[in-house]
Motif scaffolding. Structure first.
Motif, short mmCIF file in Angstrom:
data_model
loop_
_atom_site.label_atom_id
_atom_site.label_comp_id
_atom_site.label_asym_id
_atom_site.label_seq_id
_atom_site.Cartn_x
_atom_site.Cartn_y
_atom_site.Cartn_z
N UNK A 180 44.57 43.60 49.30
CA UNK A 180 45.36 43.64 48.08
C UNK A 180 45.18 42.34 47.40
N UNK A 181 45.15 42.34 45.98
CA UNK A 181 45.17 41.20 45.28
C UNK A 181 46.72 41.31 44.19
N UNK A 182 47.22 40.22 44.27
CA UNK A 182 48.70 40.26 43.30
C UNK A 182 48.26 39.14 42.35
N UNK A 183 48.30 39.49 40.90
CA UNK A 183 48.27 38.73 39.99
C UNK A 183 49.64 38.25 39.30
N UNK A 197 44.67 44.51 29.31
CA UNK A 197 43.45 43.87 29.36
C UNK A 197 43.03 43.69 30.97
N UNK A 198 43.98 43.55 31.78
CA UNK A 198 43.44 43.75 33.07
C UNK A 198 42.96 44.91 33.44
N UNK A 199 43.42 46.04 32.90
CA UNK A 199 43.11 47.58 33.32
C UNK A 199 41.73 47.69 32.85
N UNK A 200 41.57 47.05 31.65
CA UNK A 200 40.04 47.41 30.87
C UNK A 200 39.35 46.43 31.47
N UNK A 213 49.27 48.61 40.57
CA UNK A 213 50.76 48.86 40.68
C UNK A 213 51.49 48.34 39.51
N UNK A 214 52.78 48.67 39.76
CA UNK A 214 53.70 48.36 38.31
C UNK A 214 53.79 46.91 38.48
N UNK A 219 54.30 39.85 37.99
CA UNK A 219 53.18 40.06 38.87
C UNK A 219 52.81 41.49 38.93
N UNK A 220 51.46 41.58 39.17
CA UNK A 220 50.91 42.81 39.25
C UNK A 220 50.11 43.16 40.54
#
Length: 516
Positions: A180-183, A197-200, A213-214, A219-220
């Motif tokens: 996992x990574x949590x941003x 932007x993160x998704x792209x 995730x949501x 936090x994502x």
């Protein structure tokens, strides 16, 4: 509909054009050709929907031209208009997919009838293509919902092995290893723009598969995974490098700072949940300390790592808040704070409480409750202030849950029931209805059964069978027609479901119903 006319006789082309112009206003002649070679060029240049094609022409004949054209343009339809009434030509035309074969001299009624039939066929094909595109779009959207929902369950819920098997059947992948990574995004700003932007960026940069995730409280979570075991894969180096690149590019793009926490690589579901809690603890640590922008949980934050698995008390706290039971939630939370404070430094207790309340916020979001925390435990300076802040936040959370359960829950579930009653004849999924009313599919399933005493599928089936019974009172409607009318695509399956619910087959039920 766009038409091309191919015939070496100018008078025949002129006559066909006039018929179309005078009697078929929805159709347009866009090009003409005098031989097969020109027909091939026209097909490449104009891509007509239909070509009216003569057979005997100079150079390449009509049948050979059709054969060449179909190699590059299989969707173009052909109508043969020929003076040659021979079985051999007709047989060749059928082999090339030609469905209309008209004889010269062309009678107006035959030409118009043939074009209308081809037009109807073309419109039906386009309708089905549009339906398929829409279905694929919906399937893709539902798949993304399922993936996000699965990720929430993985992070927050204790799930039985049987439930995991059901989830695995819905997912288009399996997981043998991952992390996992949590941003943590900056406060304020346009969160939706940052999320996009993160998704792209991940789509361009990630070297492995992932599920996003949501976003909650800025936090994502992102789960990176392999669906094939690869013990040698350098998880830590790969994802840490990606985290640094995300931070650098975000700063270049927006002039602000991202913090990213990383969890340990894992090869089991239980370890993946631990990886999430580690990443969550790490991002909160780095965002608070501001000495580094990303990384794994430091050893000095051992309390967070040592207590990464949810304790029984934490589970009871989540359940109490979920039920809106403030007294039980306060009891569990205050006892936990006292136990933690007796064995760990104050900063570690702050950190663990922060993690727990992030989980509670996520749970409220899954219920469709818009709730944002206004204070964090890192600002507390004493144990008493920590208890007071926790109690205040629990009061707010349980108040939201209670109001939701007594008012919004019934309203949303009633709205879901109305939606099913109106759309039962369409392809309905639990995910679609849950999205419509704004509740997480996982919780929607549980709440729906609690509210109505039956599962979503059972309720939809009951509605369809009840409607089918009403329709059977009309002797002018066939059983097959009724099957499609109430939302089933397979008459045999409809018959089995109907008999299971009524004890009679559809034909037996109708016979009994209409008996004098």
């Amino acid at each position: 509909m766009r038409i091309a006319i191919v015939d070496d006789e100018a008078l025949e082309r002129k006559a066909l054009r006039k018929m179309i112009r005078d009697h078929l206003p929805a159709m347009e002649v866009i090009a003409e050709a005098v031989n097969g070679r020109e027909a091939v060029e026209i097909a490449d240049q104009y891509k007509p929907d239909v070509m009216l094609m003569d057979i005997k022409m100079p150079g390449i004949d009509g049948l050979k031209a059709i054969e060449w054209i179909r190699r590059n343009h299989p969707d173009i339809k052909f109508i043969i208009v020929s003076a040659f009434d021979t079985f051999d030509y007709a047989k060749q035309a059928m082999r090339h997919g030609v469905k209309e074969y008209l004889l010269k001299p062309s009678r107006k009624e035959e030409v118009i009838g043939a074009l209308r039939r081809v037009y109807d066929e073309l419109m039906e094909e386009r309708r089905k293509e549009e339906e398929n595109r829409e279905l694929q779009k919906r399937v893709h959207q539902l798949q993304k919902l399922v993936e996000k929902e699965w990720l929430s369950v993985l992070m927050l819920e204790e799930v039985s092995s049987e439930e995991w098997k059901q989830w695995e059947a819905l997912l288009p992948f399996s997981i043998d290893s991952g992390m996992f990574m949590v941003i943590q995004f900056p406060s304020g700003g346009k969160k939706e723009d940052w999320k996009y932007w993160i998704e792209q960026t991940l789509g361009e940069k990630a070297a492995v598969r992932y599920v996003i995730g949501k976003m909650m409280d800025g936090q994502m979570p992102v789960l990176f995974f392999h669906d094939a075991a690869d013990k040698a894969f350098p998880w830590k180096a790969t994802i840490q490098s990606l985290a640094l690149e995300l931070i650098q590019k975000f700063e270049q793009q927006y002039g602000q700072t991202l913090y990213i926490g990383l969890g340990s690589p894992a090869s089991h579901l239980e370890e993946l949940r631990q990886s999430y809690y580690e990443a969550l603890a790490a991002v909160q640590y780095y965002a608070t300390q501001k000495k580094a922008k990303s990384g794994f949980l430091p050893k000095k934050a051992v309390f967070a790592a040592a207590t990464i698995d949810q304790t029984e008390r934490e589970k009871r706290l989540l359940d109490a808040v979920r039920q809106g039971d403030l007294e039980q939630a306060l009891s569990q939370c205050l006892s936990y704070i006292e136990e933690a404070a007796a064995h760990h430094p104050f900063a570690a207790v702050q950190q663990k409480l922060e993690e727990t309340f992030v989980l509670l916020s996520r749970m409220l979001a899954d219920f469709g409750i818009a709730y944002e925390r206004t204070t964090t435990f890192h600002s507390c300076r004493s144990l008493e202030e920590l208890k007071k802040t926790a109690a205040e936040q629990l009061q707010h959370m349980t108040r939201h849950i209670q109001a939701w359960r007594h008012q919004q829950a019934n309203g949303k579930l009633g709205k879901a029931k109305d939606y099913i009653d109106e759309h039962y004849h369409h392809l309905l999924t639990l995910e679609e209805v849950a999205e419509y009313v704004g509740i997480s599919p996982y919780y929607f399933s549980k709440l729906f059964k609690d509210r109505f005493g039956k599962t979503f599928i059972d309720y939809v089936t009951d509605v369809r069978i009840a409607r089918a019974k009403k329709e059977m009172a009309n002797p002018n409607k066939s059983l097959k027609e009724i099957c499609f009318l109430v939302g089933y695509n397979d008459p045999n399956y409809f018959s089995r479901v109907f008999k299971k619910h009524t004890g009679l087959s559809p034909s037996e039920y109708r016979k009994k119903l209409l008996a004098p």
